[in-house]
Design an enzyme around this catalytic site. Structure first.
Site, PDB file in Angstrom:
ATOM      1  N   ARG A 123      25.733  -5.456  43.236  1.00 20.53           N
ATOM      2  CA  ARG A 123      25.725  -6.305  41.757  1.00 20.53           C
ATOM      3  C   ARG A 123      24.558  -6.364  41.272  1.00 20.53           C
ATOM      4  O   ARG A 123      24.012  -7.313  40.561  1.00 20.53           O
ATOM      5  CB  ARG A 123      26.581  -7.706  41.871  1.00 20.53           C
ATOM      6  CG  ARG A 123      27.822  -7.511  42.310  1.00 20.53           C
ATOM      7  CD  ARG A 123      28.964  -8.689  41.583  1.00 20.53           C
ATOM      8  NE  ARG A 123      30.104  -8.672  42.322  1.00 20.53           N
ATOM      9  CZ  ARG A 123      30.656  -9.148  43.194  1.00 20.53           C
ATOM     10  NH1 ARG A 123      29.794  -9.851  43.992  1.00 20.53           N
ATOM     11  NH2 ARG A 123      31.949  -9.080  43.308  1.00 20.53           N
ATOM     12  N   LYS A 145      17.465  -0.329  29.476  1.00 17.41           N
ATOM     13  CA  LYS A 145      18.695   0.387  29.491  1.00 17.41           C
ATOM     14  C   LYS A 145      18.788   1.107  30.435  1.00 17.41           C
ATOM     15  O   LYS A 145      18.093   2.057  30.897  1.00 17.41           O
ATOM     16  CB  LYS A 145      18.349   0.999  28.049  1.00 17.41           C
ATOM     17  CG  LYS A 145      18.764   0.050  26.993  1.00 17.41           C
ATOM     18  CD  LYS A 145      19.001   1.081  25.801  1.00 17.41           C
ATOM     19  CE  LYS A 145      19.104   0.084  24.471  1.00 17.41           C
ATOM     20  NZ  LYS A 145      19.275   1.057  23.206  1.00 17.41           N
ATOM     21  N   GLU A 187       9.355  10.490  20.204  1.00 15.22           N
ATOM     22  CA  GLU A 187       9.745   8.961  20.396  1.00 15.22           C
ATOM     23  C   GLU A 187       8.438   8.362  19.924  1.00 15.22           C
ATOM     24  O   GLU A 187       8.641   7.234  19.390  1.00 15.22           O
ATOM     25  CB  GLU A 187       9.914   8.646  21.985  1.00 15.22           C
ATOM     26  CG  GLU A 187      11.247   9.206  22.319  1.00 15.22           C
ATOM     27  CD  GLU A 187      12.653   8.546  21.652  1.00 15.22           C
ATOM     28  OE1 GLU A 187      12.464   7.753  20.627  1.00 15.22           O
ATOM     29  OE2 GLU A 187      13.889   9.253  22.168  1.00 15.22           O
ATOM     30  N   LYS A 229       7.110  -0.899  22.205  1.00 19.35           N
ATOM     31  CA  LYS A 229       8.405  -1.076  22.788  1.00 19.35           C
ATOM     32  C   LYS A 229       8.606  -2.313  23.398  1.00 19.35           C
ATOM     33  O   LYS A 229       9.560  -3.002  23.182  1.00 19.35           O
ATOM     34  CB  LYS A 229       8.380   0.132  23.892  1.00 19.35           C
ATOM     35  CG  LYS A 229       9.919   0.287  24.741  1.00 19.35           C
ATOM     36  CD  LYS A 229      10.945   0.570  23.905  1.00 19.35           C
ATOM     37  CE  LYS A 229      12.464   0.633  24.450  1.00 19.35           C
ATOM     38  NZ  LYS A 229      12.893   1.627  25.416  1.00 19.35           N
ATOM     39  N   GLU A 239      19.711  -5.816  22.085  1.00 11.91           N
ATOM     40  CA  GLU A 239      20.028  -5.012  20.717  1.00 11.91           C
ATOM     41  C   GLU A 239      20.792  -5.739  19.713  1.00 11.91           C
ATOM     42  O   GLU A 239      21.965  -5.180  18.960  1.00 11.91           O
ATOM     43  CB  GLU A 239      20.664  -3.748  21.018  1.00 11.91           C
ATOM     44  CG  GLU A 239      20.380  -2.510  20.006  1.00 11.91           C
ATOM     45  CD  GLU A 239      20.596  -1.326  20.284  1.00 11.91           C
ATOM     46  OE1 GLU A 239      19.949  -0.624  21.485  1.00 11.91           O
ATOM     47  OE2 GLU A 239      21.655  -0.504  19.802  1.00 11.91           O
ATOM     48  N   ARG A 243      16.082  -4.285  17.942  1.00 16.69           N
ATOM     49  CA  ARG A 243      15.814  -3.226  18.861  1.00 16.69           C
ATOM     50  C   ARG A 243      16.724  -2.109  18.493  1.00 16.69           C
ATOM     51  O   ARG A 243      16.369  -1.074  18.950  1.00 16.69           O
ATOM     52  CB  ARG A 243      16.465  -3.772  20.122  1.00 16.69           C
ATOM     53  CG  ARG A 243      16.300  -2.518  21.276  1.00 16.69           C
ATOM     54  CD  ARG A 243      16.666  -3.122  22.571  1.00 16.69           C
ATOM     55  NE  ARG A 243      16.210  -1.999  23.666  1.00 16.69           N
ATOM     56  CZ  ARG A 243      16.211  -2.185  24.940  1.00 16.69           C
ATOM     57  NH1 ARG A 243      16.273  -3.320  25.647  1.00 16.69           N
ATOM     58  NH2 ARG A 243      15.899  -1.134  25.571  1.00 16.69           N
ATOM     59  N   ASN A 247      16.773   3.212  17.294  1.00 17.59           N
ATOM     60  CA  ASN A 247      17.755   4.176  17.298  1.00 17.59           C
ATOM     61  C   ASN A 247      17.528   4.936  16.120  1.00 17.59           C
ATOM     62  O   ASN A 247      18.300   5.894  15.697  1.00 17.59           O
ATOM     63  CB  ASN A 247      19.350   3.554  17.246  1.00 17.59           C
ATOM     64  CG  ASN A 247      19.420   2.852  18.550  1.00 17.59           C
ATOM     65  OD1 ASN A 247      18.959   3.215  19.666  1.00 17.59           O
ATOM     66  ND2 ASN A 247      19.967   1.626  18.218  1.00 17.59           N
ATOM     67  N   HIS A 270      16.415  15.776  24.423  1.00 19.77           N
ATOM     68  CA  HIS A 270      16.711  14.875  23.598  1.00 19.77           C
ATOM     69  C   HIS A 270      15.544  14.670  22.707  1.00 19.77           C
ATOM     70  O   HIS A 270      15.765  14.287  21.530  1.00 19.77           O
ATOM     71  CB  HIS A 270      16.796  13.598  24.682  1.00 19.77           C
ATOM     72  CG  HIS A 270      16.739  12.159  23.757  1.00 19.77           C
ATOM     73  ND1 HIS A 270      17.951  11.830  23.324  1.00 19.77           N
ATOM     74  CD2 HIS A 270      15.931  11.083  23.927  1.00 19.77           C
ATOM     75  CE1 HIS A 270      17.591  10.690  22.674  1.00 19.77           C
ATOM     76  NE2 HIS A 270      16.440  10.199  23.072  1.00 19.77           N
TER      77      HIS A 270
END
Ligand code: GLY
Length: 372
Positions: A123, A145, A187, A229, A239, A243, A247, A270
């Protein structure tokens, strides 16, 4: 050396992003300070194992960790629950405990998967991100993320699991293939467009130095982008608001990545898909009269071309597949596609009001080279 302190809303969630030349070879003491325990696991990207992974694992052992090492060849295709399951085997076999850190040493795909394993094993155990690609340094390693792809789309399975430390060694960029440097720059351009016009000008001025792997330029680029960031994540960890701006270009990009098999070889990586996606989003913003900066598209395309990133699709758009993939995007709300579109340099808007016909037109426009 630079240290960016990241403090999230919950006071227990606080960590450092350390940017330091030579840090991978000194990773052990840094991890021992952030997550002291007798055991750890280092998960390495095979591509950097010899240059950076093994010395980092050695440093973990020298610092006293009983360290299990797993290494694998990483690709977007292998970003699956099946691969994460192989990580669980290593953690279980080595009997890692609740306080044993998992240390990811590699690029963003590896970090997302190792992070997901760390988020779910027992967990949740401490995670250290040691990114070795530019993309992972400026984006993927910061902000918590984690996750894997599903057959239906990118990153559809995952969780937020903040690291206890992000250890960035800009020296690792000296062995990074040029294509990967370009992907990381995509990015950085994204950060500039959504939030920092001065960064956009900086990249315009210094792009050749970055591509030539000038160490001063790389260190400054990494630090500036990590600060952006970190600021965004501090404002909005989950988000719910700002945030989502990160995207920009990504709704188009994720659809491109999901449809790579229709778009010929080589598949777009990517960062390359993000570059094309930013062009599509910017053109759409102008068509929708949401963008008030007529020169933005031209400047963006010119910079992406100088970097060597794609600004159009390599083949006719497989429209049905692209629209279906967009419909599976995580950001779909009430069935509507949510897009991040630039209003001007440094400012974006989020909208779910764009007619799907206009989105289809954006795909058609993206098939042709800009200016054709
Ligand atoms: N890469 C986008 C984010 O971290 O939110």
């Amino acid at each position: 050396m630079a240290v960016v302190d990241l403090t999230l809303a919950q006071p227990t969630l606080r960590y450092q992003v350390r940017i330091e030349a030579g840090l991978l070879a000194r990773l052990g003491p840094a991890v021992a300070e952030a997550a002291p325990h007798a055991k750890c696991a280092a998960i390495l990207d095979e591509a950097i194992e010899a240059d950076w992974g093994r010395p980092a694992a050695r440093s973990l052992r020298d610092a006293g960790f009983d360290c299990a090492v797993a290494s694998l060849a990483v690709s977007e295709k292998r970003k699956t629950l099946g691969t994460v399951r192989t990580f669980y085997e290593v953690l279980l076999e080595h009997r890692l405990e609740r306080r044993s850190p998992v240390v990811s040493i590699g690029g963003g795909i590896l970090g997302d998967m190792a992070g997901f394993a760390a988020a779910t094993y027992l967990r949740g155990v401490p995670l250290v991100q040691a990114p070795t690609t530019l993309l992972a340094m400026v984006d993927a390693s910061v902000g918590g993320k984690t996750g894997v792809n599903a057959p239906q789309g990118k990153n559809l399975l995952g969780s937020f699991h903040q690291p206890v430390l992000v250890a960035i060694d800009p020296d690792a960029l000296t062995t990074l293939p040029a294509r990967q440097v370009r992907c990381g720059l995509a990015e950085c351009v994204k950060h500039a467009v959504i939030r920092d016009p001065e960064l956009f000008s900086w990249i315009e001025r210094r792009v050749d130095d970055v591509l030539a792997l000038d160490s001063g330029a790389l260190a400054e680029l990494v630090e500036r982008n990590v600060r952006i960031k970190a600021a965004v994540v501090q404002e909005d960890e989950r988000e719910a608001g700002v945030r989502a701006h990160l995207n920009f270009g990504h709704t188009f990009a994720h659809a491109i990545e999901a449809c790579n098999r229709f778009l010929g070889r080589p598949s777009l990586l990517h960062g390359e898909a993000v570059a094309a996606g930013m062009v599509a989003a910017t053109r759409l913003a102008i068509d929708q009269r949401l963008c008030q900066d007529a020169g933005l598209l031209e400047r963006l395309v010119r910079l992406l071309e100088r970097i060597g990133l794609p600004t159009c699709l390599p083949a006719e758009p497989p429209m049905a597949a692209l629209m279906t993939a967009m419909g599976h995007d995580k950001k779909v709300a009430g069935g509507a596609i949510r897009l991040v579109l630039p209003a001007r340099m440094g400012e974006v808007v989020v909208t779910d009001q764009v007619d799907p016909v206009a989105i289809e037109q954006a795909w058609v426009d993206l098939a042709a080279p800009p200016g054709a």
